[in-house]
Design a protein around this motif. Structure first.
Motif, PDB file in Angstrom:
ATOM      1  N   ILE A   1       0.855  -1.178   0.000  1.00 27.93           N
ATOM      2  CA  ILE A   1       0.000   0.000   0.000  1.00 27.93           C
ATOM      3  C   ILE A   1       0.894   1.232   0.000  1.00 27.93           C
ATOM      4  O   ILE A   1       1.778   1.371   0.846  1.00 27.93           O
ATOM      5  N   VAL A   2       0.645   2.127  -0.943  1.00 21.97           N
ATOM      6  CA  VAL A   2       1.406   3.372  -1.023  1.00 21.97           C
ATOM      7  C   VAL A   2       0.493   4.509  -0.593  1.00 21.97           C
ATOM      8  O   VAL A   2      -0.583   4.712  -1.176  1.00 21.97           O
ATOM      9  N   VAL A   3       0.910   5.241   0.427  1.00 18.66           N
ATOM     10  CA  VAL A   3       0.131   6.366   0.936  1.00 18.66           C
ATOM     11  C   VAL A   3       0.539   7.622   0.169  1.00 18.66           C
ATOM     12  O   VAL A   3       1.710   8.021   0.187  1.00 18.66           O
ATOM     13  N   VAL A   4      -0.412   8.231  -0.517  1.00 14.32           N
ATOM     14  CA  VAL A   4      -0.139   9.396  -1.348  1.00 14.32           C
ATOM     15  C   VAL A   4      -0.941  10.587  -0.835  1.00 14.32           C
ATOM     16  O   VAL A   4      -1.882  10.436  -0.063  1.00 14.32           O
ATOM     17  N   GLY A   5      -0.542  11.774  -1.297  1.00 18.61           N
ATOM     18  CA  GLY A   5      -1.269  12.987  -0.968  1.00 18.61           C
ATOM     19  C   GLY A   5      -2.127  13.441  -2.139  1.00 18.61           C
ATOM     20  O   GLY A   5      -1.930  12.999  -3.275  1.00 18.61           O
ATOM     21  N   THR A   6      -3.041  14.351  -1.886  1.00 16.09           N
ATOM     22  CA  THR A   6      -3.900  14.862  -2.955  1.00 16.09           C
ATOM     23  C   THR A   6      -3.177  15.868  -3.843  1.00 16.09           C
ATOM     24  O   THR A   6      -3.653  16.197  -4.933  1.00 16.09           O
ATOM     25  N   HIS A   7      -2.034  16.327  -3.401  1.00 14.00           N
ATOM     26  CA  HIS A   7      -1.298  17.372  -4.125  1.00 14.00           C
ATOM     27  C   HIS A   7      -0.455  16.818  -5.268  1.00 14.00           C
ATOM     28  O   HIS A   7       0.091  17.592  -6.061  1.00 14.00           O
ATOM     29  N   SER A   8      -0.293  15.501  -5.363  1.00 12.57           N
ATOM     30  CA  SER A   8       0.591  14.920  -6.373  1.00 12.57           C
ATOM     31  C   SER A   8      -0.122  13.813  -7.145  1.00 12.57           C
ATOM     32  O   SER A   8       0.107  12.625  -6.908  1.00 12.57           O
ATOM     33  N   PRO A   9      -1.007  14.179  -8.065  1.00 10.37           N
ATOM     34  CA  PRO A   9      -1.687  13.145  -8.849  1.00 10.37           C
ATOM     35  C   PRO A   9      -0.729  12.291  -9.669  1.00 10.37           C
ATOM     36  O   PRO A   9      -1.039  11.149  -9.995  1.00 10.37           O
TER      37      PRO A   9
ATOM     38  N   ALA B   1      -3.663  -0.490  -4.527  1.00  9.99           N
ATOM     39  CA  ALA B   1      -2.445  -0.183  -3.767  1.00  9.99           C
ATOM     40  C   ALA B   1      -2.425   1.241  -3.239  1.00  9.99           C
ATOM     41  O   ALA B   1      -1.469   1.640  -2.575  1.00  9.99           O
ATOM     42  N   ILE B   2      -3.480   2.011  -3.496  1.00  8.64           N
ATOM     43  CA  ILE B   2      -3.504   3.422  -3.126  1.00  8.64           C
ATOM     44  C   ILE B   2      -4.225   3.631  -1.803  1.00  8.64           C
ATOM     45  O   ILE B   2      -5.309   3.101  -1.559  1.00  8.64           O
ATOM     46  N   ALA B   3      -3.604   4.442  -0.940  1.00  6.58           N
ATOM     47  CA  ALA B   3      -4.270   5.009   0.230  1.00  6.58           C
ATOM     48  C   ALA B   3      -3.952   6.495   0.237  1.00  6.58           C
ATOM     49  O   ALA B   3      -2.835   6.900  -0.103  1.00  6.58           O
ATOM     50  N   VAL B   4      -4.933   7.315   0.606  1.00  7.79           N
ATOM     51  CA  VAL B   4      -4.768   8.768   0.529  1.00  7.79           C
ATOM     52  C   VAL B   4      -4.730   9.360   1.934  1.00  7.79           C
ATOM     53  O   VAL B   4      -5.599   9.074   2.769  1.00  7.79           O
TER      54      VAL B   4
END
Length: 454
Positions: free
Chosen positions: A54-62, A76-79
């Motif tokens: 699982i890769v934790v991403v931010g909303t600022h970097s689509p 694999a996405i978590a925000v």
């Protein structure tokens, strides 16, 4: 793959904004060894045998989200939104791991040099383990408070006393624990600290209060180096290259000036190869033992067989495939062309999309005209063919085995085997016309000079 008995999952934190990079490219997508830092982290997780990543991403970097989806899929996405610290970031992955019964390791998308072998000792099905390191300059790192073999606490530098700041055992941020334990501990983390964030490190003290064992394992400082600026990215690249060079030297690759040779993350070079100074390998290069790569060459996505020679000043692009004894000389570019044993292109040529047969010779200045502005087409040069200098082979076209193409020809039709092809205008001679041209040109120049002086 490892031989672990318990299922494993990885949470890779990649939601940081990376403002110190001062780049439009998201931090974790900056490359080390020609590969995004985030991909290095994913590679390590896969090598550990993690069933879920699982890769934790931010909303600022689509762009980061798109990168992960392309490689691992949407699951694999978590925000993390909004960003409220590392503990909060890990909790963002909790739903994606609902029902997972196994061990979870937390790693980072901006730690490109950390390998599976460095992470492996962190797994402990009984409790919580972190990776620490002895810091040359502890600075702002969190300090590991050890109690014998156990880890008593991790104290952030901003919260530390002078006595704690004197400790050189520091926290890398990487930790592992059983999934149920990790998320139960995180539920009790509070944000009453100097930054108002939920610190992942607080789970150590909480685990001890719950009677669960906590410990630290140590890795080399360089292995756990995080990248937060362009200077640190360059430092990580230098460390990566140093490891690669040492490995190839140990494997029998000759490099007179190894510090000038740059490798990609997946470069393969066989022992007995000679690499001259100032060579760059992009991703996908495979060099078999016994080849010679001469100075100032760039090789990417290409294969070079034993006994072949490339350069100096040559470029091999993806799809270039050189068999034994092939010679690619100075200022020759090869793209998506298979060259059979003993074929040569010694000077100033562009070979794009096609094939060159065994022992064929491509003269200086020759180009494969492979693109019409819309589509690519193939050029085939047969075994033993001779293509004279400054020829243009307009694809699709076939030059038969043993055929000869006269210098300066533009070839638009197939040439049969053993034929001789001319594709140029007949030479015309005009006696004394050269002298007359020079006199006229000289007169025009003198007239222009005189007019300028008036």
């Amino acid at each position: 793959m490892t031989s672990q008995t318990r299922p494993r999952a990885a949470i890779i934190l990649a939601a940081g904004q990376g403002t110190r990079m001062k780049s439009p490219l998201p931090k974790v997508l900056h490359p080390v060894g020609g590969r995004a830092m985030l991909d290095h982290a994913i590679d390590a997780a896969q090598a550990l045998g993690c069933q879920k990543i699982i890769v934790v991403v931010g909303t600022h970097s689509p762009e980061v989200r798109a990168h992960v989806v392309k490689r691992l899929g949407e699951a694999a996405i978590a925000v993390q939104d909004p960003p409220l610290g590392t503990g909060h970031a890990v909790r963002a992955a909790e739903q994606a791991l609902a029902g997972f019964d196994g061990d979870v390791v937390v790693t980072y998308g901006d730690v490109p040099l950390l390998k599976a072998a460095d992470i492996e000792p962190v797994f402990n099905p009984e409790g919580l383990t972190v990776i620490g390191f002895e810091a040359r300059d502890p600075g702002a790192y969190g300090r590991l408070i050890l109690d014998g073999d156990a880890l008593a606490a991790i104290t952030e530098a901003k919260e530390a006393s002078p006595e704690v700041l004197a400790i050189t055992a520091c926290n890398s941020g990487v930790m592992a624990a059983p999934a149920d334990l990790l998320f139960a501990l995180l539920a009790d983390v509070r944000n009453d600290n100097a930054k108002g964030e939920y610190y992942l490190t607080d789970v150590v003290e909480l685990a001890r209060k719950a009677g669960r064992p906590t410990r630290a394992v140590f890795a080399a400082e360089d292995s756990v180096m995080g990248v937060n600026s362009q200077a640190e990215l360059a430092q990580a690249e230098a460390l990566f290259q140093s490891v690669q060079r040492d490995a190839f030297l140990a494997a029998g690759v000759t490099m007179a000036a190894p510090d000038t040779v740059h490798f990609a993350w997946d470069t393969q070079v066989g022992g007995g190869t000679m690499i001259e100074p100032f060579v760059v390998f992009g991703p996908g290069a495979v060099i078999e033992g016994g080849a010679r790569i001469r100075s100032f060459s760039h090789i990417e996505g290409a294969r070079v067989a034993s006994g072949a020679e490339v350069g100096p000043y040559a470029r091999l692009r993806p799809g270039a495939d050189l068999a034994e004894g092939v010679k690619i000389g100075n200022f020759v570019e090869v793209k998506n062309v298979k060259m059979a044993a003993g074929a040569k292109a010694n000077h100033l040529a562009y070979l794009g999309d096609g094939s060159v047969g065994a022992a064929a010779n491509i003269g200086a200045g020759t180009i494969f005209c492979n693109y019409d502005g819309f589509n690519k087409a193939q050029t085939e040069v047969g075994a033993g063919a001779f293509v004279g200098s400054n020829s243009s082979l307009v694809a699709p076209v076939v030059i038969g085995a043993g055929a000869i193409v006269a210098s300066g020809s533009v070839i638009t039709e197939d040439v049969p085997a053993d034929a001789l092809a001319f594709g140029r205008a007949r030479q015309t001679l005009k006696p004394d016309a050269g002298a007359a041209f020079r006199e006229k040109a000289k007169a025009r120049k003198e007239a222009a000079k005189a007019a300028k002086l008036k």
